[in-house]
Design a protein around this motif. Structure first.
Motif, PDB file in Angstrom:
ATOM      1  N   GLN A 188       0.782  -1.229   0.000  1.00  0.00           N
ATOM      2  CA  GLN A 188       0.000   0.000   0.000  1.00  0.00           C
ATOM      3  C   GLN A 188       0.814   1.280   0.000  1.00  0.00           C
ATOM      4  O   GLN A 188       0.277   2.347  -0.298  1.00  0.00           O
ATOM      5  N   SER A 189       2.094   1.222   0.355  1.00  0.00           N
ATOM      6  CA  SER A 189       2.878   2.455   0.460  1.00  0.00           C
ATOM      7  C   SER A 189       4.301   2.253  -0.019  1.00  0.00           C
ATOM      8  O   SER A 189       5.257   2.701   0.601  1.00  0.00           O
ATOM      9  N   PHE A 236       8.737   4.453   3.571  1.00  0.00           N
ATOM     10  CA  PHE A 236       7.457   3.810   3.315  1.00  0.00           C
ATOM     11  C   PHE A 236       6.262   4.624   3.798  1.00  0.00           C
ATOM     12  O   PHE A 236       5.205   4.089   4.074  1.00  0.00           O
ATOM     13  N   GLY A 237       6.438   5.952   3.875  1.00  0.00           N
ATOM     14  CA  GLY A 237       5.278   6.820   3.957  1.00  0.00           C
ATOM     15  C   GLY A 237       4.836   7.320   5.303  1.00  0.00           C
ATOM     16  O   GLY A 237       3.836   8.034   5.377  1.00  0.00           O
ATOM     17  N   ASP A 278       1.622   7.351  11.182  1.00  0.00           N
ATOM     18  CA  ASP A 278       2.193   6.107  10.679  1.00  0.00           C
ATOM     19  C   ASP A 278       1.970   6.010   9.172  1.00  0.00           C
ATOM     20  O   ASP A 278       1.360   6.880   8.548  1.00  0.00           O
ATOM     21  N   TRP A 279       2.472   4.933   8.549  1.00  0.00           N
ATOM     22  CA  TRP A 279       2.437   4.813   7.088  1.00  0.00           C
ATOM     23  C   TRP A 279       1.004   4.818   6.549  1.00  0.00           C
ATOM     24  O   TRP A 279       0.759   5.262   5.428  1.00  0.00           O
ATOM     25  N   LYS A 333       3.563   8.760  -1.626  1.00  0.00           N
ATOM     26  CA  LYS A 333       2.870  10.006  -1.315  1.00  0.00           C
ATOM     27  C   LYS A 333       3.812  11.209  -1.352  1.00  0.00           C
ATOM     28  O   LYS A 333       5.017  11.082  -1.171  1.00  0.00           O
ATOM     29  N   MET A 334       3.214  12.368  -1.577  1.00  0.00           N
ATOM     30  CA  MET A 334       3.906  13.643  -1.399  1.00  0.00           C
ATOM     31  C   MET A 334       3.188  14.410  -0.299  1.00  0.00           C
ATOM     32  O   MET A 334       1.956  14.422  -0.229  1.00  0.00           O
TER      33      MET A 334
END
Length: 472
Positions: free
Chosen positions: A116-117, A149-150, A164-165, A451-452
């Motif tokens: 997912q990340s 990992f986000g 958290d991620w 993600k950004m």
């Protein structure tokens, strides 16, 4: 923890075909009263010492069907994750936090994170604002730090808030700083934090909420030192210090694998008189792995305007390899990309993006402007407050409240520019949907997982930008 609350014997008539349960490679599992069949190979994908990895051995040794008193629908989702590496479409019917909680129970949260990340899922051209992460209090974010990992850590006022991620779990700690100006994630739960008005660099364990270590630098007068910038390589931590009297500065190099032992000191300047070049501390530190050099940059506003310098240091020898002095259209912000083999800046006067190719870098190298080079003499300071960062093979920059994406266009044959260099073509794109464009001035850009993260002036929140295809 007891992994199996009870088991059912294979001879108790659970299946009409007993041979289903004695195939050497097939494992039958009873989860909440619902039977599942899978293979030993699938279960071992969960890794060793997980509940999944123990199911096959339990079934073989006890000649029985393992029983787990959990939700069978959530188990079905995680079994699909093991089989395909991705969540099935029906997972969208559940809250992500429920899936995360269940993945922790079975010991496969790492696989869920990968699904997912994953940084490989980052799609720059398809980014759009997907959610807002609210922050407590009245302070706007001053710095952000992301992990691969986000997960993201955000400093606002004297607090650091972590997500958290999955961006579902949030925690906040109070620091000793009035405001945190520099923040760098060393792991998912440990950060390096510093401020321009507070002495020392603090290594903070966010999970436990305490300072593990404080790193200091002293000049010849033994005065305190404030942190101007932090950077890292896989093995080293770099910190730019300035004395509290602002009459000296230096960069210390610490060993991340040896309790932050000082490895070396570079760029030590003791300032005398009107030596403005020495008075500029490094306010951004970037490790350039392809060159095995540290890029240290800083700028200064003086009577004759804004000037700055960009220095490339050899950490092993402590020698200065290249120095680029900025006078005309000094950088408002700067970044370096290993993938694109170039240094990029936004000019303070012009507000335009320019670059220098690694292959041609030297003290007298001129910048290649990607916009209108005539704006370099602009007195309006169009680049004030602009930010520039790189991620993957793209360069992201902010101009007021809007985001631009620059990417290189690969040409079939090379052409030569006026200065004799091989010409490179970059194309500009505006990020986001029409409703995402605009807003308060952007103050921070960060990247983690797929993600950004974006923060804005006077906004007590963090924007999450993500591909619509990859969103859960």
């Amino acid at each position: 923890m007891t992994l199996f609350l009870q088991s059912k014997s294979l001879s108790n008539g659970v299946s009409k075909n007993p041979h289903d349960f004695i195939k050497p490679n097939v494992v039958t599992i009873d989860v909440g009263g619902q039977l599942f069949q899978t293979t030993k190979q699938t279960l071992t994908l969960a890794g060793s010492n997980t509940l999944f990895s123990n199911l096959f051995n339990s079934s073989q040794q006890n000649n029985s069907i393992p029983f787990i008193d959990r939700d069978p629908e959530l188990f079905s989702i995680l079994l699909s994750l093991l089989r395909t590496g991705n969540l099935p479409s029906k997972a969208k019917s559940f809250e992500i936090q429920d899936i995360v909680f269940e993945a922790k129970f079975y010991g496969v949260e790492d696989l869920l994170v990968q699904s997912q990340s994953n940084p490989s899922q980052f799609e720059a051209f398809d980014l759009e604002k997907s959610m807002i992460l609210p922050l407590s209090g009245r302070d706007s974010p001053s710095a952000i730090a992301t992990t691969p990992f986000g997960s993201v850590h955000v400093s606002h006022g004297s607090k650091i808030t972590s997500f958290d991620w999955s961006l579902q779990r949030k925690s906040t700690i109070l620091t000793q700083f009035t405001a945190v100006d520099s923040l760098l994630a060393l792991s998912s739960n440990v950060v390096a934090a510093g401020a321009t008005d507070f002495s020392g660099l603090q290594i903070i364990d966010l999970e436990m909420g305490f300072v593990k270590k404080t790193l200091n630098w002293e000049n010849v007068t033994k005065s305190g030192s404030t942190v101007q910038a932090i950077g890292t390589s896989p093995e080293l931590l770099f910190t730019s210090f300035e004395s509290s009297r602002r009459n000296s500065n230096s960069i210390l190099v610490y060993d991340l694998n040896d309790s932050f032992k000082v490895v070396s000191e570079i760029g030590h300047n003791e300032i005398f008189g009107a030596d403005l070049d020495s008075a500029i501390p490094s306010t951004k530190l970037n490790w350039v792995s392809s060159l095995n050099l540290l890029m240290a940059s800083g700028s200064h506003s003086g009577p004759s305007g804004i000037s700055g310098n960009i220095k490339f240091w050899d950490i092993r020898s402590g020698n200065l390899v290249v120095e680029i002095k900025e006078k005309a259209d000094c950088f408002s912000d700067i970044t370096v990309s290993d993938t694109l083999s170039a240094v990029f800046k936004i000019g303070m006067n012009s507000g335009e993006v320019s670059y220098i190719d690694f292959r041609n870098i030297s003290s007298d190298t001129s910048w290649n402007c990607l916009g209108d080079s005539r704006k370099a003499m602009n007195v309006k300071k169009e680049g004030f407050g602009c930010k520039i960062e790189n991620h993957g093979n793209q360069v992201f920059c902010s101009k007021e409240g809007e985001l631009e994406l620059w990417s290189e266009v690969l040409m079939g044959s090379s052409t030569t520019s006026k200065n004799g260099e091989e010409e490179r073509i970059f194309k500009q794109n505006v990020l986001g949907r029409s409703k995402d464009i605009g807003g308060n001035r952007i103050t921070n850009l960060g990247f983690g997982g797929n993600k950004m993260f974006v923060t804005r002036k006077d906004q007590q929140c963090v924007e999450v930008w993500q591909s619509s295809v990859r969103r859960f």
